[in-house]
Design a protein around this motif. Sequence first.
Motif, short mmCIF file in Angstrom:
data_model
loop_
_atom_site.label_atom_id
_atom_site.label_comp_id
_atom_site.label_asym_id
_atom_site.label_seq_id
_atom_site.Cartn_x
_atom_site.Cartn_y
_atom_site.Cartn_z
N LEU A 197 0.83 -1.21 0.00
CA LEU A 197 0.00 0.00 0.00
C LEU A 197 0.86 1.26 0.00
O LEU A 197 0.53 2.26 -0.65
CB LEU A 197 -0.94 -0.01 1.20
N GLN A 198 1.97 1.23 0.73
CA GLN A 198 2.89 2.37 0.72
C GLN A 198 3.43 2.60 -0.70
O GLN A 198 3.49 3.73 -1.19
CB GLN A 198 4.03 2.13 1.71
N LYS A 199 3.84 1.50 -1.34
CA LYS A 199 4.32 1.58 -2.71
C LYS A 199 3.22 2.06 -3.65
O LYS A 199 3.46 2.92 -4.52
CB LYS A 199 4.83 0.20 -3.16
N LEU A 200 2.04 1.52 -3.48
CA LEU A 200 0.92 1.85 -4.37
C LEU A 200 0.61 3.34 -4.35
O LEU A 200 0.41 3.96 -5.40
CB LEU A 200 -0.32 1.05 -3.94
N SER A 399 5.97 -7.63 -5.11
CA SER A 399 7.41 -7.57 -5.27
C SER A 399 7.90 -6.21 -4.76
O SER A 399 7.11 -5.33 -4.41
CB SER A 399 7.80 -7.74 -6.74
N GLN A 400 9.21 -6.03 -4.76
CA GLN A 400 9.78 -4.75 -4.33
C GLN A 400 9.76 -3.71 -5.45
O GLN A 400 10.13 -2.56 -5.24
CB GLN A 400 11.21 -4.97 -3.85
N GLY A 401 9.35 -4.14 -6.66
CA GLY A 401 9.32 -3.23 -7.80
C GLY A 401 8.06 -2.41 -7.85
O GLY A 401 7.29 -2.33 -6.89
N LYS A 402 7.81 -1.79 -9.01
CA LYS A 402 6.73 -0.83 -9.16
C LYS A 402 5.43 -1.44 -9.67
O LYS A 402 4.48 -0.71 -9.95
CB LYS A 402 7.18 0.29 -10.10
N ASN A 403 5.37 -2.75 -9.81
CA ASN A 403 4.12 -3.37 -10.24
C ASN A 403 3.05 -3.19 -9.17
O ASN A 403 3.31 -3.39 -7.98
CB ASN A 403 4.31 -4.86 -10.51
N VAL A 404 1.85 -2.80 -9.59
CA VAL A 404 0.75 -2.62 -8.65
C VAL A 404 -0.49 -3.42 -9.03
O VAL A 404 -1.43 -3.54 -8.24
CB VAL A 404 0.36 -1.13 -8.50
N HIS A 445 -9.26 -12.68 -12.36
CA HIS A 445 -9.20 -11.80 -11.20
C HIS A 445 -8.09 -10.76 -11.32
O HIS A 445 -7.05 -11.01 -11.94
CB HIS A 445 -8.99 -12.61 -9.92
N ILE A 446 -8.34 -9.60 -10.69
CA ILE A 446 -7.30 -8.59 -10.51
C ILE A 446 -6.67 -8.81 -9.15
O ILE A 446 -7.36 -8.95 -8.14
CB ILE A 446 -7.90 -7.17 -10.59
N LEU A 447 -5.34 -8.84 -9.12
CA LEU A 447 -4.60 -8.89 -7.87
C LEU A 447 -3.90 -7.54 -7.72
O LEU A 447 -2.98 -7.22 -8.48
CB LEU A 447 -3.56 -10.03 -7.87
N GLY A 448 -4.38 -6.74 -6.79
CA GLY A 448 -3.84 -5.40 -6.63
C GLY A 448 -4.94 -4.36 -6.69
O GLY A 448 -6.08 -4.62 -6.30
N ASP A 449 -4.60 -3.19 -7.20
CA ASP A 449 -5.49 -2.03 -7.17
C ASP A 449 -6.34 -1.94 -8.44
O ASP A 449 -5.83 -1.61 -9.51
CB ASP A 449 -4.64 -0.76 -7.02
N PRO A 450 -7.65 -2.17 -8.35
CA PRO A 450 -8.49 -2.12 -9.56
C PRO A 450 -8.78 -0.70 -10.02
O PRO A 450 -9.26 -0.50 -11.13
CB PRO A 450 -9.77 -2.82 -9.12
#
Length: 739
Positions: A197-200, A399-404, A445-450
Amino acid sequence: MKNKVLALVLSGLFTGISAAQHYIDPEISSGSSFAIIVDPDTFEAAKNEILAYKHSVESDGLGTYVIYDNWRKPDDIRKVLKNLYEHKQHPLEGAVFMGDIPIPMIRGAQQLTSTFKMPEKVRWEASSVASDRFYDDFDLEFEYLKQDEDTTRTRYHYYNLASGSPHYISMDIYSARMLPPVSGDQGSAVEQLKAYLQKLVRIREEKNPLNDMIVSTGHGYNSDAMSAWGGEVMALRTSFPELLLPENSLKFLNYRNAVFMKEALLTELRRDDLDLAFMTGHGTVDAQFINGYPDVSNPQPSMENVGRYIRSKMNNARDSGKDLEATKQRYQEWLGLNDKWFADAFEASRTVEDSVFNAALDIHSTDLKQVNARVAYLNSCLTGSFHKGDYLAGYYPFSQGKNVVAIANTIGVLQDLWGTELLGILHRGVRVGHLLKKTAYLETHILGDPTFHFAAEESDKYNTLFGARKTTEDTWQKLLEIQDADLQAYALTELWNKQEEEKLSEKLSDLFRTSPYEAVRTQAYFLLRRYNNGNFRQVLKLALRDNHEYIRRKAIYDVIELGATEYIGDIIDNYIYGRHLKRIRHKINWSFQCLDKEVLLKELHTKLYDNTAVYNGKELYDSAVTRITAEKKKTEELIALLGNPDTPRKELNYTLRNLRAYRYHEVIPAVIKIVKNEKMPQETRLSALEALSWYGWSYTRNDILQLCETLVKGKEAAEIKKRAQKTLQTIKDASRRPF
């Protein structure tokens, strides 16, 4: 901001909902709204991060609720979401589930998947489909069965799709899961969620346009057919035309490009500027398959492939306790190998070497520590199995990368799906959830922020429009006039709900014939298919000769479903002149078991026998005659087996279950007789009725409908009536399902 206990006397939104639920209201007023559904322990542990995410979404103009409770059953959540959706001023457009949220495990709904046909007598956790369509499609009706008794699966709640429910998906809202894959040294689920969430929140502030995209293909999939792969490339060029301009990129990675294409793909996924990765290939819960053994023609590497293959088979035989000498003899006889090929099967150095080689072929969770592609679409089986815990797709956003965002599937999926459907709307800054809402199967399904979207000039305009409950025909007609392939395709899906069949059917037929965009022409075909009317039958004839390989491939699927003799001449034309199209050739050969054998042989003789213009025509003719004749015999034997009162019940039930995977239209009268035979065991009659539900497009359709209507009105046992009602509804809704 208000934080209060939900009370019925204070809010008309949540009529009938327990007062134990807590919610935090939106801080802004917006045309539609969004909901964060979370359990109280996760909320308390990650409160700051959850509220920061809520603020981020609201900064984007979407009012957001946070609702937390000790959710005991999926029904409790569904009721909350449905009431929010029905709010007149701010109807819900989507939701995300965080933490300990019940998982609906759906049974009796395999027609809503793309291809899943596992017998439901198999253990329930394997033969059910983990699906949040329970939460986001309010028209679907379910019967609660039970909660899983296993202590490791208490989140699982089993439901049966009700007999009277619609038997197609038409989502009312979009949904997503923020569920970390907990394993190894990744930390606790809450710590992973907080970090995500911090990354997002940081990534959402980037205002990053979609201008860098990769498309990758793995081995053993429809990408094995260069014509299928090439057609997809051409379609993506019209869906993302701006990516072909300088300073943008649209890059295609094919597994054939290297023995270990995984290395190139991971390098791309780690690029800081990568926006969208669309990846097609086989998969499992914990792996993405990229390369198989090398495609080679030289002797030495070919021999190395054989050596690896033999060592793997011998090791598998040893690990499973099989007779090693018998295994060896079987492969020697089959492949003509001497003892030398088996000499090093169990050598430790060879085992290590093969293990390293095999690990380098595919992507595993340990490879996904730094994924920067903001959105990753995994067009593959099983990688999105969030209910399993340690699932591969979860390693993308966590992951630690920028994928959301990752989009993936909880079960196996059909290879021949239209995977890129509407994908181009993401380039226009449309929220990822709106893509899911139009394209999902039971397993998607979406995994993460829709609510995530890329930056674009008219992003607010499109998100407001796509999230609106009430729109006009004129609005979508204007969108159809914009020269954008996927916006036009999206507009057609909305016009389907607003225009009368006669008017829209003509428009779709015209667009199929004239549009320069593959996405528009394919969408026109799929929507016409829902009508299954005269216009569709004319377009189907054209589709069987279409230049876009995917449309032609889908048309052959539909001829098989119909079983109609009027298209058999076109099928034979494809057999003769489509030999260079691998997936087409595969479906044509498959069709020979389903279509009228006498008409097939007649058309084959007319078009190919003594046709000297066709290279190798005699061999092609003889091969088809042999195959069709064999299928004719098999069909006759099948009809005899079904009609024989002495057929063992176990064999009969097994045969009936197999009919779900084929379209043996000629055997349907025999199956109907089984259903009508009151002397048959109820289990057998139920199996026959279930098998008939897969023939919703068949030329025998009306006979099946008449049978079911008679059973429903007659003096049958309750289970027979219930199954007949379900088959009746499934048949009626067949055209609304894309496969």
